[in-house]
Scaffold this active site. Structure first.
Site, PDB file in Angstrom:
ATOM      1  N   SER A   6      -3.743 -13.698  -2.143  1.00 15.42           N
ATOM      2  CA  SER A   6      -4.357 -12.393  -1.925  1.00 15.42           C
ATOM      3  C   SER A   6      -5.872 -12.489  -2.036  1.00 15.42           C
ATOM      4  O   SER A   6      -6.610 -11.938  -1.208  1.00 15.42           O
ATOM      5  CB  SER A   6      -3.830 -11.385  -2.951  1.00 15.42           C
ATOM      6  OG  SER A   6      -4.320 -10.103  -2.661  1.00 15.42           O
ATOM      7  N   SER A  44      -3.460  -4.772   0.148  1.00  9.62           N
ATOM      8  CA  SER A  44      -3.376  -4.345  -1.243  1.00  9.62           C
ATOM      9  C   SER A  44      -3.578  -5.590  -2.093  1.00  9.62           C
ATOM     10  O   SER A  44      -2.802  -6.543  -1.999  1.00  9.62           O
ATOM     11  CB  SER A  44      -2.007  -3.716  -1.502  1.00  9.62           C
ATOM     12  OG  SER A  44      -2.007  -3.004  -2.715  1.00  9.62           O
ATOM     13  N   GLU A  45      -4.634  -5.607  -2.923  1.00  9.40           N
ATOM     14  CA  GLU A  45      -5.027  -6.869  -3.559  1.00  9.40           C
ATOM     15  C   GLU A  45      -3.979  -7.397  -4.520  1.00  9.40           C
ATOM     16  O   GLU A  45      -4.013  -8.568  -4.876  1.00  9.40           O
ATOM     17  CB  GLU A  45      -6.374  -6.702  -4.265  1.00  9.40           C
ATOM     18  CG  GLU A  45      -6.307  -5.836  -5.507  1.00  9.40           C
ATOM     19  CD  GLU A  45      -7.451  -4.848  -5.588  1.00  9.40           C
ATOM     20  OE1 GLU A  45      -7.755  -4.210  -4.559  1.00  9.40           O
ATOM     21  OE2 GLU A  45      -8.031  -4.709  -6.668  1.00  9.40           O
ATOM     22  N   ASN A  46      -3.052  -6.543  -4.968  1.00 14.03           N
ATOM     23  CA  ASN A  46      -1.991  -7.040  -5.840  1.00 14.03           C
ATOM     24  C   ASN A  46      -0.935  -7.834  -5.073  1.00 14.03           C
ATOM     25  O   ASN A  46      -0.032  -8.384  -5.692  1.00 14.03           O
ATOM     26  CB  ASN A  46      -1.338  -5.889  -6.628  1.00 14.03           C
ATOM     27  CG  ASN A  46      -0.857  -4.760  -5.760  1.00 14.03           C
ATOM     28  OD1 ASN A  46      -1.526  -4.381  -4.795  1.00 14.03           O
ATOM     29  ND2 ASN A  46       0.294  -4.207  -6.066  1.00 14.03           N
TER      30      ASN A  46
END
Lengths: 220, 222, 220, 222
Positions: free
Chosen positions: B90, B48-50
């Site tokens: 990330s 999840s890029e967050n």
């Protein structure tokens, strides 16, 4: 040692015209109590650096609705239609930056680096006006540092030296922003005594933090 | 086909592209549905890029944790063995080639692997978010999209006309009508919907298109 | 999921001629059991990227004494006189890199960046052969990425997915090296079950790690 | 003066330059001694470039922790409130201007603030380690050095002859004979050893040197 201030005392340090970084991914990991107080106080002409503008009326969105921001640097504004309307009206100038590039530019600002070369955005409008370099046959854009007068960040726990621990996906942009501003104000859920946090588990060293404030006010 | 039937065909077919152990990032919308169709015996790790690895399903109502959301801001869970990090790490993961597969939607995709997915000038300017980094950084880029727009216009173009998300990075395009490999200015049809002929598909495809010698029928969801 | 191998099995993956990154600051945080086995095995013509060369006969120093290294990229070699002797003899080619620049170059290699601009080294012999840029009136050098075939790193704890936790100053170069090599072998003191490490406390996500090996062998 | 007396004068005088709350990085050797002379009422935070803040004194014999060493590799302690990090963050702290004061030794230092401290071509090439980053990144750079070499040759030069650690970054030079501010090609003597005259100091100083109007005597250790 950081000062421990109330939310209004902390927010009083932000002046109209300042460049302000605000942590968070939408409302997750955003210092929502600092933002709400800032929106209430009626500052204006802020340059805002944040991943997004929250949603309409929440998170950073409160500052957009309050007419506090004239320039925005962000990766995504789609979750807050108010931001798009103001951009189209010409009331808000928006610089869109790919999310990974935004993180690196802020990191450069905090780490004393003059810029980074990233492959992201090559061949797109994100490359406009930027120097392009070819290294080992691959094209990169030179992206330059971002710094702010003030960073408003959110952490889970702090100790009295300002050492910070974040929780889950609420970490996001907070650690890089903590390095890249002249004054760093951290909203935290809990302040513990020095020595209660394991040195290995601290994610932002306290030397970056100038002011600590609690999300919910308690007796100090 | 209804829109929902199309989406299921696409999501289910993309899921079959994933291999055991892959690190996968799914875009918002249709791509998110891919997670529901991972074949048995295959375990993938969702990024999840967050800021975390080990993205799990939505929590039961009442169990939401405001500190655990996906890139769309929705409540999710973190599976055992997951790991959290900041945005810099990330995107180091994403840009550094540590994501094996990313799946994204498209406004337009073309025969050179160009993708346009983030803005329609004068109309919709949400920002690129993490998409530009994902398309450049992931080892394999799969676009999942309906074959045509709501008005029936082709989305698989000779050359994208909208502003690009990234140039020449798309590897595979999956629509409800077929699976296409991007091959230097041409889309090679690897699999097609059994109810459609190659010529029927060609009519709604602007991009130069050729059928692979080993062209097969897509296995549709039951 | 990483493979769990014995020290000899893990070290067998290193071939003569490889570029190898090795974590640690002198012997602190260095994978000394992997290094000892590698020195014993008699590989040669390695290009070694490490902060220093340990001390004579310990840490990375074992590889220097074993004649395994023909090219070295490091920030400091003063703690191992053997390295200096071999450099002067011409048996070892040495590229000295400022320590912060070494960390950033490795980070670039792992993060898909084409380089960074650093003010470190401007006006010194570290600037020789490098492009210089002036940004906002300050001079910077363009420093390019470093990657390796194999990284040998050391952590305190791992879970079976390869998620790593380091201890105290033994962290140093290990996290950036874990991102910048095609194959990453981590020597750890303890391997715990999946779920035993808090996701917030993991310093290197397991997706970077290909092989886990224990400092002291125990039954698996 | 014995070498040890010189070192104590220098370390004790440099310690008086530190302010409460300063983040300080001390080089190896003489600079490390500064930690023993911090004035009462002043609390500083020591940064260790190998990866932590809150560097404390050496542990009692038997209490050494192999994972807690300083930049010289010697066993030390981490004080309560300390924090550990990797080399990338350590040098982000150093390069990013988050270290208030660094104290380093010198082979040569000159009237332009140039410092040579890391190599003698053909003789000693230990490498620059973290010194180049520290001198460029710290807000205030203090050089602590004996006034002359063991052979009595000046170390405070008109222009450094050895390869530089950094160009024009030194702010203050402290020797056993005086405290000098670097001022564009000239060293301004702010304080001097009470037993020496300005002319006696000038004789062993190659750099152009002027006495400050408010020149004072150094307060020597008791």
């Amino acid at each position: 040692m950081p000062k421990i201030l109330s939310i209004p005392e902390a927010v009083a340090k932000v002046q109209s015209g300042n460049t302000v970084m605000i942590g968070g991914f939408m409302t997750c990991g955003a210092p929502v109590n600092l933002i709400a107080e800032l929106a209430r106080r009626g500052v204006h002409d802020l340059t805002l650096i944040s991943n997004d503008t929250g949603v309409q009326g929440d998170g950073v969105g409160m500052l957009i609705s309050a007419d506090a921001v004239t320039k925005l640097i962000a990766s995504h504004i789609g979750t807050n239609p108010e931001t798009g309307r103001r951009m189209i009206d010409g009331r808000l100038s928006v610089e869109l930056v790919p999310q990974g590039t935004l993180a690196e530019r802020i990191r450069c600002g905090g780490a004393g680096l003059g810029g980074v070369l990233t492959p992201t955005g090559v061949g797109t409008i994100a490359a406009e006006g930027k120097q392009e370099f070819v290294i080992d046959g691959r094209a990169y854009l030179l992206e330059t540092p971002l710094r702010a007068d003030i960073a408003l960040i959110k952490a889970w726990k702090a100790d009295r030296r300002g050492n910070l621990v974040y929780r889950r996906s609420a970490r996001n942009f907070n650690p890089v922003m903590a390095m890249a501003a002249d004054l760093v104000i951290a909203e935290v859920e809990e302040i513990v005594d020095v020595g209660e946090l394991d040195p290995d588990q601290i994610m932002t060293p306290g030397i970056f933090v100038d002011v600590l404030t609690r999300s919910v006010s308690t007796d100090d | 086909m209804t829109d929902e039937q199309k989406r299921i065909i696409i999501a289910q077919r993309i899921a079959q592209e994933l291999s055991d152990g892959d690190v996968v990032n799914l875009g918002i919308g249709l791509p998110t549905m891919v997670a529901s169709y991972i074949p048995p015996g295959i375990e993938v790790i969702f990024q999840s890029e967050n800021g975390f690895l080990g993205l799990g399903p939505a929590p039961a109502p009442g169990d939401e944790d405001p500190d655990v959301v996906n890139a769309g801001g929705q409540p999710v869970t973190i599976l055992p063995g997951g790991a959290c990090f900041d945005s810099a790490l990330s995107f180091a993961i994403i840009r550094g080639g540590h994501v094996d597969v990313t799946v994204l939607g498209a406004l337009e995709v073309d025969a050179w692997g160009n993708l346009a997915s983030w803005m329609i000038p004068g109309k919709m300017v949400p920002g690129m978010g993490g998409a530009m980094d994902l398309v450049v950084g992931a080892r394999k880029v799969i676009v999942g999209t309906s074959h045509t727009t709501k008005d029936g216009k082709p989305k698989l173009l000779r050359q994208c006309r909208l502003p690009l998300t990234a140039a020449r990075e798309v590897d595979l395009v999956v629509t409800e009508l077929g699976v296409f490999k991007v091959d230097h200015g041409s889309l090679v049809l690897l699999e097609k919907h059994p109810d459609y002929t190659v010529d029927q598909i060609r009519v709604v495809t602007e991009a130069p298109m050729e059928a692979a010698p080993e062209l097969k029928d897509m296995v549709l969801p039951v």
